[in-house]
Design a protein around this motif. Structure first.
Motif, short mmCIF file in Angstrom:
data_model
loop_
_atom_site.label_atom_id
_atom_site.label_comp_id
_atom_site.label_asym_id
_atom_site.label_seq_id
_atom_site.Cartn_x
_atom_site.Cartn_y
_atom_site.Cartn_z
N GLY A 1 -17.26 25.87 10.75
CA GLY A 1 -17.49 26.36 9.38
C GLY A 1 -16.89 25.45 8.34
N ASN A 2 -15.70 24.91 8.62
CA ASN A 2 -15.06 24.00 7.69
C ASN A 2 -15.83 22.68 7.61
N LEU A 3 -16.33 22.23 8.76
CA LEU A 3 -17.11 20.99 8.80
C LEU A 3 -18.34 21.09 7.91
N TYR A 4 -19.03 22.24 7.96
CA TYR A 4 -20.25 22.40 7.17
C TYR A 4 -19.97 22.39 5.67
N ARG A 5 -18.74 22.60 5.26
CA ARG A 5 -18.40 22.50 3.84
C ARG A 5 -18.52 21.06 3.34
N TYR A 6 -18.35 20.10 4.26
CA TYR A 6 -18.39 18.69 3.88
C TYR A 6 -19.73 18.04 4.22
N PHE A 7 -20.31 18.43 5.35
CA PHE A 7 -21.59 17.86 5.78
C PHE A 7 -22.46 19.00 6.30
N PRO A 8 -23.57 19.31 5.62
CA PRO A 8 -24.40 20.46 6.02
C PRO A 8 -25.24 20.21 7.27
N SER A 9 -25.36 18.97 7.74
CA SER A 9 -26.20 18.67 8.89
C SER A 9 -25.76 17.36 9.52
N LYS A 10 -26.29 17.09 10.71
CA LYS A 10 -26.01 15.83 11.39
C LYS A 10 -26.61 14.66 10.62
N ASN A 11 -27.79 14.87 10.04
CA ASN A 11 -28.39 13.82 9.22
C ASN A 11 -27.51 13.48 8.03
N ALA A 12 -26.84 14.49 7.46
CA ALA A 12 -25.94 14.24 6.34
C ALA A 12 -24.74 13.40 6.79
N ILE A 13 -24.29 13.60 8.02
CA ILE A 13 -23.22 12.77 8.56
C ILE A 13 -23.69 11.33 8.68
N VAL A 14 -24.91 11.14 9.20
CA VAL A 14 -25.46 9.79 9.31
C VAL A 14 -25.52 9.14 7.93
N GLU A 15 -25.95 9.90 6.94
CA GLU A 15 -26.01 9.36 5.58
C GLU A 15 -24.62 8.93 5.10
N GLY A 16 -23.60 9.72 5.45
CA GLY A 16 -22.24 9.35 5.09
C GLY A 16 -21.78 8.09 5.80
N LEU A 17 -22.14 7.93 7.07
CA LEU A 17 -21.80 6.72 7.82
C LEU A 17 -22.48 5.49 7.24
N VAL A 18 -23.76 5.64 6.90
CA VAL A 18 -24.50 4.51 6.32
C VAL A 18 -23.92 4.13 4.96
N GLU A 19 -23.58 5.12 4.16
CA GLU A 19 -23.00 4.84 2.85
C GLU A 19 -21.64 4.16 2.99
N ARG A 20 -20.88 4.57 3.98
CA ARG A 20 -19.59 3.92 4.23
C ARG A 20 -19.79 2.46 4.60
N ASP A 21 -20.81 2.18 5.45
CA ASP A 21 -21.08 0.80 5.84
C ASP A 21 -21.61 -0.01 4.66
N ARG A 22 -22.38 0.63 3.78
CA ARG A 22 -22.86 -0.06 2.59
C ARG A 22 -21.69 -0.49 1.70
N ASP A 23 -20.72 0.41 1.51
CA ASP A 23 -19.55 0.08 0.70
C ASP A 23 -18.75 -1.06 1.33
N GLU A 24 -18.62 -1.03 2.67
CA GLU A 24 -17.89 -2.09 3.36
C GLU A 24 -18.60 -3.43 3.21
N ALA A 25 -19.94 -3.42 3.33
CA ALA A 25 -20.70 -4.66 3.18
C ALA A 25 -20.56 -5.21 1.77
N ARG A 26 -20.59 -4.34 0.78
CA ARG A 26 -20.44 -4.79 -0.60
C ARG A 26 -19.08 -5.43 -0.82
N ARG A 27 -18.04 -4.84 -0.23
CA ARG A 27 -16.70 -5.43 -0.38
C ARG A 27 -16.63 -6.80 0.28
N ARG A 28 -17.24 -6.94 1.44
CA ARG A 28 -17.18 -8.22 2.15
C ARG A 28 -17.93 -9.30 1.38
N PHE A 29 -19.10 -8.98 0.88
CA PHE A 29 -19.85 -9.97 0.11
C PHE A 29 -19.16 -10.27 -1.22
N ALA A 30 -18.49 -9.28 -1.79
CA ALA A 30 -17.80 -9.49 -3.07
C ALA A 30 -16.62 -10.45 -2.92
#
Length: 254
Positions: A66-95
């Motif tokens: 129940g607590n987990l669903y407060r942050y991510f409503p689905s497994k796809n939402a978790i994937v979106e969070g992982l991809v966004e995290r990798d996008r931020d990391e890539a931006r920092r590396r290229f910067a």
């Protein structure tokens, strides 16, 4: 509203108190999201995308479903969070890349960050997401933009190197960036399929990872500088292929 005991107005938090509390709450939420993303990454790598359930991620993260669903409503939402995290990391590396410093040194360092060290777990996660993206349009829509953003950043990096004379003057930087993406995707798949990760053990996984990375760098050097590499009996075909500046006077071998 009044205090029922004293008949006086109930205390109300001032705007300054509320605004001071908000950053702390935001930081706590970010910390919890990061905890969940790391737990999901471990689950995806260990059990695969489909065998990983929200309940399993919650248990790995040390919280209730129940607590987990407060942050991510689905497994796809978790994937979106992982991809966004990798996008931020890539931006920092290229910067961190300085356009005024030698291209090849920085390019090699960028590659090492992606493909050596803890690359096995990152690669295994990417392969799981790629496999699901091939079947799931929603995951594909989440993942595709970051691939295009990295390809665009690579093309811009190559265009600057071409303008400085560090790679061949007639390189198609957009096409070269796409080919580099193909090579790097292959490295990730190879790393993900290699049992035991990148740690040195009896099978020499670390040595294989470093050798494959060195060969990939030589191939990219040949692509960008217009000269053949990976030739048998060619002295210094290893590090020299990526450590020096491009010599525009050197003709490709026949």
């Amino acid at each position: 509203m009044t205090d029922s005991a004293a008949g006086s107005p109930a205390p109300v938090s001032s705007p300054s108190v509320l605004s001071a509390a908000r950053p702390a709450a935001d930081a706590q939420r970010t910390e919890r999201r990061d905890l969940i993303l790391h737990a999901a990454e471990r689950c995806f790598v260990s059990f695969g995308f489909h065998r990983t359930t929200m309940q399993l991620v919650a248990r790995e993260a040390g919280m209730s479903p129940g607590n987990l669903y407060r942050y991510f409503p689905s497994k796809n939402a978790i994937v979106e969070g992982l991809v966004e995290r990798d996008r931020d990391e890539a931006r920092r590396r290229f910067a961190r890349i300085d356009p005024d410093l030698p291209f090849w040194d920085q390019f090699a360092r960028l590659g090492e960050e992606y493909f050596l060290g803890d690359a096995h777990s990152k690669a295994a996660l990417c392969v799981e997401i790629w496999a699901e993206a091939a079947r799931n349009p929603e995951i594909d829509a989440i993942n595709r933009p970051i691939e295009q953003e990295i390809a665009d950043a690579l093309a811009a990096l190559l265009e600057n190197a071409r303008a400085r004379g560090e790679i061949a003057a007639d390189v198609d930087c957009v096409a070269a960036a796409q080919i580099i993406m193909v090579i790097t995707s292959g490295l990730y798949v190879r790393s993900a399929l290699r049992r035991g990760g990148d740690g040195a053990d009896q099978f020499g996984h670390a040595e294989f990872a470093h050798a494959e990375f060195a060969h990939a760098m030589q191939a990219v050097c040949g692509l960008l500088c217009g000269r053949p590499v990976l030739r048998l009996g060619e002295p210094g075909a290893g590090g020299d292929a990526v450590s020096g500046s491009f010599d525009s006077s050197r003709e490709p071998s026949s």
